[in-house]
Design a protein around this motif. Structure first.
Motif, mmCIF file in Angstrom:
data_model
loop_
_atom_site.group_PDB
_atom_site.id
_atom_site.type_symbol
_atom_site.label_atom_id
_atom_site.label_comp_id
_atom_site.label_asym_id
_atom_site.label_seq_id
_atom_site.Cartn_x
_atom_site.Cartn_y
_atom_site.Cartn_z
ATOM 1 N N SER A 1 44.298 48.068 20.026
ATOM 2 C CA SER A 1 43.209 47.778 20.961
ATOM 3 C C SER A 1 42.576 46.421 20.659
ATOM 4 O O SER A 1 42.398 46.053 19.486
ATOM 5 C CB SER A 1 42.124 48.859 20.886
ATOM 6 N N LYS A 2 42.255 45.720 21.715
ATOM 7 C CA LYS A 2 41.532 44.456 21.622
ATOM 8 C C LYS A 2 40.584 44.373 22.813
ATOM 9 O O LYS A 2 40.700 45.148 23.773
ATOM 10 C CB LYS A 2 42.484 43.259 21.642
ATOM 11 N N ARG A 3 39.667 43.427 22.749
ATOM 12 C CA ARG A 3 38.754 43.249 23.881
ATOM 13 C C ARG A 3 38.554 41.764 24.140
ATOM 14 O O ARG A 3 38.756 40.925 23.247
ATOM 15 C CB ARG A 3 37.429 43.944 23.624
ATOM 16 N N PHE A 4 38.168 41.457 25.378
ATOM 17 C CA PHE A 4 37.837 40.072 25.714
ATOM 18 C C PHE A 4 36.769 40.071 26.796
ATOM 19 O O PHE A 4 36.543 41.075 27.468
ATOM 20 C CB PHE A 4 39.072 39.291 26.158
ATOM 21 N N ILE A 5 36.119 38.930 26.934
ATOM 22 C CA ILE A 5 35.089 38.778 27.964
ATOM 23 C C ILE A 5 35.787 38.508 29.293
ATOM 24 O O ILE A 5 36.615 37.596 29.400
ATOM 25 C CB ILE A 5 34.128 37.618 27.622
ATOM 26 N N LEU A 6 35.465 39.303 30.272
ATOM 27 C CA LEU A 6 36.074 39.110 31.592
ATOM 28 C C LEU A 6 35.287 38.041 32.350
ATOM 29 O O LEU A 6 34.088 38.223 32.626
ATOM 30 C CB LEU A 6 36.072 40.419 32.382
ATOM 31 N N PRO A 7 35.931 36.919 32.684
ATOM 32 C CA PRO A 7 35.210 35.841 33.370
ATOM 33 C C PRO A 7 34.712 36.275 34.751
ATOM 34 O O PRO A 7 35.232 37.211 35.364
ATOM 35 C CB PRO A 7 36.253 34.733 33.490
ATOM 36 N N THR A 8 33.707 35.566 35.232
ATOM 37 C CA THR A 8 33.179 35.737 36.586
ATOM 38 C C THR A 8 33.031 34.349 37.187
ATOM 39 O O THR A 8 33.198 33.334 36.491
ATOM 40 C CB THR A 8 31.813 36.438 36.564
ATOM 41 N N PRO A 9 32.712 34.258 38.463
ATOM 42 C CA PRO A 9 32.481 32.928 39.053
ATOM 43 C C PRO A 9 31.381 32.140 38.343
ATOM 44 O O PRO A 9 31.333 30.905 38.445
ATOM 45 C CB PRO A 9 32.088 33.257 40.494
ATOM 46 N N ARG B 1 32.855 30.916 32.638
ATOM 47 C CA ARG B 1 34.229 30.536 32.331
ATOM 48 C C ARG B 1 34.317 30.089 30.872
ATOM 49 O O ARG B 1 35.060 29.182 30.533
ATOM 50 C CB ARG B 1 34.671 29.375 33.240
ATOM 51 N N GLY B 2 33.551 30.737 29.980
ATOM 52 C CA GLY B 2 33.468 30.296 28.592
ATOM 53 C C GLY B 2 34.641 30.746 27.751
ATOM 54 O O GLY B 2 35.748 31.009 28.228
ATOM 55 N N SER B 3 34.394 30.866 26.456
ATOM 56 C CA SER B 3 35.428 31.208 25.482
ATOM 57 C C SER B 3 35.616 32.718 25.403
ATOM 58 O O SER B 3 34.870 33.498 25.997
ATOM 59 C CB SER B 3 35.039 30.657 24.101
ATOM 60 N N ASN B 4 36.632 33.103 24.613
ATOM 61 C CA ASN B 4 36.943 34.518 24.376
ATOM 62 C C ASN B 4 37.216 35.258 25.688
ATOM 63 O O ASN B 4 36.810 36.401 25.871
ATOM 64 C CB ASN B 4 35.803 35.199 23.615
ATOM 65 N N SER C 1 44.402 38.064 30.680
ATOM 66 C CA SER C 1 43.159 37.434 31.137
ATOM 67 C C SER C 1 42.790 38.089 32.466
ATOM 68 O O SER C 1 43.397 39.061 32.877
ATOM 69 C CB SER C 1 43.337 35.923 31.294
ATOM 70 N N GLY C 2 41.801 37.529 33.125
ATOM 71 C CA GLY C 2 41.445 38.105 34.428
ATOM 72 C C GLY C 2 40.140 37.573 34.960
ATOM 73 O O GLY C 2 39.617 36.552 34.494
ATOM 74 N N GLU C 3 39.598 38.302 35.942
ATOM 75 C CA GLU C 3 38.326 37.885 36.552
ATOM 76 C C GLU C 3 37.701 39.091 37.244
ATOM 77 O O GLU C 3 38.397 39.977 37.744
ATOM 78 C CB GLU C 3 38.549 36.767 37.570
#
Length: 241
Positions: free
Chosen positions: A138-146, A149-152, A165-167
């Protein structure tokens, strides 16, 4: 005296002929009236006969029309009966029976209690026969939004051969203003990029699942909402096929 007798006889004959003429005239009038009445009666009878014939023809036409309507209704009723029998047979054939019926009832109860249909479908789909797979990772990441658009905003799996990745859609606060983190209630888009550049995608409301096959290995991913801004990704590697 002979002259007086002659005048009397002449007046008598005249009265006789006048009386006879009146009688004949009355007879002629009566005969004429009788003939007229007879003709009128004949015409009335003919009129009534014509009217009865027309009424009889109309009644026959109405009877024929009713016969056609009855035949149509009978055909429609027969067709409806046949269709009802077909539907009943199909219903009996397609309705869940036994254990499948119990499972269908359980699913209906869970849906009625408010369980997310996507979550339920995810759980059912994940219930499979045991496979010889590696331990989940298991891992996690920050899901970007409009707005962010930062790191991680991406993670790698399988020694970096697959990058995820994703949005998502930006969340809104109580005032309706957009925030920097994603709204887990809205559909998201998750991208799976292989080291060679091939890219696949899973879209929809979390949780989501997706498989990537590389060679003889299937990488199975489960993506769910985590802490604010984060999505949790769990993967396992299984032999393929």
């Amino acid at each position: 005296m002979t002259l007086g007798l002659h005048d009397y006889e002449r007046r008598r004959r005249r009265r006789f002929w006048i009386s006879t003429a009146k009688t004949l005239f009355l007879l002629a009038v009566m005969v004429g009236i009788g003939v007229f009445a007879y003709q009128v009666g004949i015409e009335q009878v003919k009129g009534r006969e014509t009217g009865l014939r027309e009424e009889n023809a109309q009644l026959k036409a109405r009877v024929q029309e009713l016969d056609r309507s009855v035949a149509t209704l009978q055909a429609t009723a027969h067709s409806a009966t046949v269709k009802a029998a077909e539907l009943e047979t199909r219903l009996q054939r397609e309705l869940p029976q036994g254990e499948l019926a119990e499972l269908a009832k359980l699913v209906a109860e869970r849906l009625a209690s408010g369980v997310d249909p996507h979550r339920l479908a995810f759980v059912i789909n994940e219930t499979r026969m045991p496979r010889n797979c590696d331990s989940p990772e298991s891992k996690r990441f920050i899901l970007p939004t409009p707005l962010y658009r930062g790191s991680n905003t991406a993670v790698g799996f399988a020694d970096g051969t697959i990058t995820i990745s994703g949005e998502g859609a930006a969340a809104r606060n109580a005032e309706g203003k957009t925030e920097g983190w994603f709204d887990p209630q809205q559909p998201v888009s998750i991208r799976f990029t292989e080291i060679g550049g091939r890219q696949t995608e899973a879209t929809g409301t979390l949780p989501l699942q997706h498989s990537v096959v590389i060679g003889n290995t299937e990488h199975r991913f489960m993506i769910a909402a985590g802490a604010k801004s984060f999505v949790e990704v769990t993967t396992e590697r299984c032999p393929f096929p």
